[in-house]
Motif scaffolding. Structure first.
Motif, short mmCIF file in Angstrom:
data_model
loop_
_atom_site.label_atom_id
_atom_site.label_comp_id
_atom_site.label_asym_id
_atom_site.label_seq_id
_atom_site.Cartn_x
_atom_site.Cartn_y
_atom_site.Cartn_z
N MET A 56 0.82 -1.19 0.00
CA MET A 56 0.00 0.00 0.00
C MET A 56 0.86 1.26 0.00
SD MET A 56 -3.10 -0.64 -0.19
CE MET A 56 -4.16 -2.00 -0.05
N GLU A 57 1.97 1.19 0.70
CA GLU A 57 2.83 2.37 0.79
C GLU A 57 3.35 2.78 -0.59
OE1 GLU A 57 6.89 3.83 3.04
OE2 GLU A 57 5.93 1.98 3.67
N ILE A 58 3.81 1.80 -1.37
CA ILE A 58 4.34 2.10 -2.70
C ILE A 58 3.23 2.65 -3.59
CG2 ILE A 58 5.34 1.08 -4.79
CD1 ILE A 58 6.87 -0.83 -2.90
N SER A 59 2.06 2.07 -3.50
CA SER A 59 0.92 2.55 -4.29
C SER A 59 0.60 4.00 -3.93
CB SER A 59 -0.30 1.68 -4.05
OG SER A 59 -0.06 0.36 -4.44
N TYR A 60 0.60 4.30 -2.64
CA TYR A 60 0.34 5.67 -2.21
C TYR A 60 1.34 6.63 -2.84
CZ TYR A 60 0.08 9.96 0.37
OH TYR A 60 -0.02 11.30 0.67
N TRP A 61 2.62 6.29 -2.74
CA TRP A 61 3.65 7.20 -3.23
C TRP A 61 3.56 7.40 -4.74
CZ3 TRP A 61 5.44 10.67 -0.34
CH2 TRP A 61 5.67 10.43 1.01
N ILE A 62 3.24 6.37 -5.47
CA ILE A 62 3.14 6.50 -6.93
C ILE A 62 1.98 7.42 -7.30
CG2 ILE A 62 2.58 5.27 -9.06
CD1 ILE A 62 4.18 2.88 -7.87
N VAL A 63 0.80 7.12 -6.77
CA VAL A 63 -0.39 7.91 -7.12
C VAL A 63 -0.27 9.33 -6.57
CG1 VAL A 63 -2.90 8.05 -6.98
CG2 VAL A 63 -1.80 5.83 -7.22
N VAL A 99 -9.43 10.26 -5.03
CA VAL A 99 -10.15 9.30 -4.18
C VAL A 99 -9.23 8.14 -3.82
CG1 VAL A 99 -12.05 7.61 -4.17
CG2 VAL A 99 -12.46 9.94 -4.97
N ALA A 100 -8.44 7.68 -4.78
CA ALA A 100 -7.49 6.59 -4.51
C ALA A 100 -6.47 7.01 -3.46
CB ALA A 100 -6.78 6.17 -5.79
N VAL A 101 -5.99 8.25 -3.52
CA VAL A 101 -5.03 8.74 -2.53
C VAL A 101 -5.68 8.83 -1.15
CG1 VAL A 101 -3.60 10.71 -1.84
CG2 VAL A 101 -3.53 9.90 -4.19
N VAL A 102 -6.93 9.27 -1.11
CA VAL A 102 -7.64 9.29 0.19
C VAL A 102 -7.71 7.89 0.75
CG1 VAL A 102 -9.87 9.69 1.30
CG2 VAL A 102 -9.01 11.36 -0.33
N TRP A 103 -8.12 6.94 -0.06
CA TRP A 103 -8.25 5.56 0.41
C TRP A 103 -6.89 4.99 0.82
CZ3 TRP A 103 -6.56 0.82 -1.69
CH2 TRP A 103 -7.02 -0.30 -0.98
N LEU A 104 -5.88 5.14 -0.04
CA LEU A 104 -4.56 4.61 0.28
C LEU A 104 -3.98 5.29 1.52
CD1 LEU A 104 -3.10 4.41 -3.33
CD2 LEU A 104 -3.53 2.48 -1.82
N GLY A 105 -4.26 6.58 1.66
CA GLY A 105 -3.78 7.29 2.84
C GLY A 105 -4.44 6.81 4.12
N THR A 106 -5.71 6.51 4.06
CA THR A 106 -6.40 6.02 5.27
C THR A 106 -5.95 4.62 5.63
OG1 THR A 106 -8.30 5.31 3.98
CG2 THR A 106 -8.44 7.47 5.00
N VAL A 107 -5.58 3.83 4.62
CA VAL A 107 -5.11 2.47 4.87
C VAL A 107 -3.67 2.47 5.38
CG1 VAL A 107 -4.54 0.27 3.74
CG2 VAL A 107 -6.67 1.43 3.21
N TRP A 108 -2.83 3.33 4.76
CA TRP A 108 -1.40 3.31 5.07
C TRP A 108 -1.00 4.26 6.18
CZ3 TRP A 108 2.43 7.07 3.22
CH2 TRP A 108 3.71 6.76 3.67
N LEU A 109 -1.48 5.50 6.12
CA LEU A 109 -1.02 6.51 7.08
C LEU A 109 -1.61 6.32 8.40
CD1 LEU A 109 -1.13 9.67 4.78
CD2 LEU A 109 0.86 8.33 5.41
#
Length: 121
Positions: free
Chosen positions: A1-8, A111-121
Protein backbone atom coordinates in the motif's frame (compact mmCIF):
# COMPACT_ATOMS: atom_id res chain seq x y z
CA UNK A 1 0.00 0.00 0.00
CA UNK A 2 2.83 2.37 0.79
CA UNK A 3 4.34 2.10 -2.70
CA UNK A 4 0.92 2.55 -4.29
CA UNK A 5 0.34 5.67 -2.21
CA UNK A 6 3.65 7.20 -3.23
CA UNK A 7 3.14 6.50 -6.93
CA UNK A 8 -0.39 7.91 -7.12
CA UNK A 9 0.31 10.81 -4.73
CA UNK A 10 3.49 11.80 -6.59
CA UNK A 11 1.73 11.82 -9.96
CA UNK A 12 -1.18 13.77 -8.54
CA UNK A 13 1.19 16.23 -6.86
CA UNK A 14 3.06 16.82 -10.14
CA UNK A 15 -0.18 17.52 -12.01
CA UNK A 16 -1.36 19.98 -9.37
CA UNK A 17 2.02 21.69 -9.02
CA UNK A 18 2.00 22.32 -12.76
CA UNK A 19 -1.65 23.37 -13.05
CA UNK A 20 -1.60 25.43 -9.86
CA UNK A 21 1.66 27.10 -10.84
CA UNK A 22 0.15 28.11 -14.16
CA UNK A 23 -2.89 29.61 -12.45
CA UNK A 24 -0.63 31.59 -10.11
CA UNK A 25 1.86 32.88 -12.67
CA UNK A 26 0.09 33.25 -16.01
CA UNK A 27 -2.30 35.98 -17.10
CA UNK A 28 -5.92 35.39 -18.03
CA UNK A 29 -5.02 35.66 -21.71
CA UNK A 30 -2.33 32.99 -21.37
CA UNK A 31 -4.65 30.65 -19.44
CA UNK A 32 -7.65 31.12 -21.76
CA UNK A 33 -6.58 28.64 -24.50
CA UNK A 34 -6.04 25.83 -21.96
CA UNK A 35 -8.70 26.76 -19.42
CA UNK A 36 -11.65 28.38 -21.15
CA UNK A 37 -13.48 28.78 -17.86
CA UNK A 38 -11.14 31.55 -16.66
CA UNK A 39 -13.18 34.09 -18.63
CA UNK A 40 -16.16 33.55 -16.28
CA UNK A 41 -14.26 33.47 -12.97
CA UNK A 42 -12.56 36.55 -11.48
CA UNK A 43 -8.77 36.23 -11.56
CA UNK A 44 -8.36 36.46 -7.77
CA UNK A 45 -10.41 33.25 -7.52
CA UNK A 46 -8.33 31.61 -10.24
CA UNK A 47 -5.17 32.58 -8.36
CA UNK A 48 -6.65 31.28 -5.09
CA UNK A 49 -7.43 27.94 -6.74
CA UNK A 50 -3.84 27.84 -7.98
CA UNK A 51 -2.45 28.51 -4.51
CA UNK A 52 -4.70 25.80 -3.04
CA UNK A 53 -3.54 23.34 -5.70
CA UNK A 54 0.14 24.04 -5.00
CA UNK A 55 -0.38 23.80 -1.23
CA UNK A 56 -2.34 20.59 -1.69
CA UNK A 57 0.45 19.10 -3.81
CA UNK A 58 2.95 19.90 -1.07
CA UNK A 59 0.50 18.48 1.47
CA UNK A 60 0.35 15.15 -0.33
CA UNK A 61 4.13 14.69 -0.11
CA UNK A 62 5.71 16.51 2.84
CA UNK A 63 3.63 15.33 5.81
CA UNK A 64 3.97 11.59 5.09
CA UNK A 65 7.61 12.06 4.08
CA UNK A 66 8.53 13.83 7.31
CA UNK A 67 6.09 11.94 9.55
CA UNK A 68 4.78 15.25 10.89
CA UNK A 69 0.96 15.40 10.83
CA UNK A 70 0.53 12.80 8.08
CA UNK A 71 -3.24 13.26 8.29
CA UNK A 72 -2.67 16.47 6.30
CA UNK A 73 -2.04 14.32 3.22
CA UNK A 74 -5.53 12.87 3.51
CA UNK A 75 -6.94 16.36 4.00
CA UNK A 76 -5.11 17.56 0.88
CA UNK A 77 -6.47 14.64 -1.14
CA UNK A 78 -10.00 15.38 0.09
CA UNK A 79 -9.46 18.97 -1.01
CA UNK A 80 -8.52 17.71 -4.48
CA UNK A 81 -11.70 15.63 -4.56
CA UNK A 82 -13.69 18.78 -3.84
CA UNK A 83 -11.77 20.80 -6.46
CA UNK A 84 -12.52 18.19 -9.12
CA UNK A 85 -16.19 17.98 -8.18
CA UNK A 86 -16.29 21.76 -8.56
CA UNK A 87 -14.53 21.50 -11.92
CA UNK A 88 -17.00 18.91 -13.18
CA UNK A 89 -19.94 21.04 -12.06
CA UNK A 90 -18.43 24.11 -13.74
CA UNK A 91 -17.87 22.28 -17.04
CA UNK A 92 -21.36 20.79 -17.00
CA UNK A 93 -22.92 24.19 -16.24
CA UNK A 94 -21.06 25.63 -19.26
CA UNK A 95 -22.28 22.80 -21.53
CA UNK A 96 -18.77 21.32 -21.75
CA UNK A 97 -19.54 17.72 -20.80
CA UNK A 98 -16.96 16.47 -23.30
CA UNK A 99 -14.20 18.22 -21.31
CA UNK A 100 -14.72 16.48 -17.96
CA UNK A 101 -12.57 13.46 -18.78
CA UNK A 102 -9.44 14.84 -17.11
CA UNK A 103 -11.54 15.93 -14.14
CA UNK A 104 -12.90 12.40 -13.73
CA UNK A 105 -9.40 10.92 -13.92
CA UNK A 106 -8.05 13.40 -11.36
CA UNK A 107 -11.09 12.79 -9.15
CA UNK A 108 -10.49 9.03 -9.25
CA UNK A 109 -6.79 9.54 -8.45
CA UNK A 110 -7.62 11.82 -5.52
CA UNK A 111 -10.15 9.30 -4.18
CA UNK A 112 -7.49 6.59 -4.51
CA UNK A 113 -5.03 8.74 -2.53
CA UNK A 114 -7.64 9.29 0.19
CA UNK A 115 -8.25 5.56 0.41
CA UNK A 116 -4.56 4.61 0.28
CA UNK A 117 -3.78 7.29 2.84
CA UNK A 118 -6.40 6.02 5.27
CA UNK A 119 -5.11 2.47 4.87
CA UNK A 120 -1.40 3.31 5.07
CA UNK A 121 -1.02 6.51 7.08
Amino acid sequence: MEISYWIVAALLALVYLYAGGQKIIQSKEQLQPMMGWVDTIPMPYVRAIGVLEVLGAVGLILPPLTGIAPWLAIAAAIGFVLIQIGGIVLHLSRGEARLIGINVVLLAAAVAVVWLGTVWL
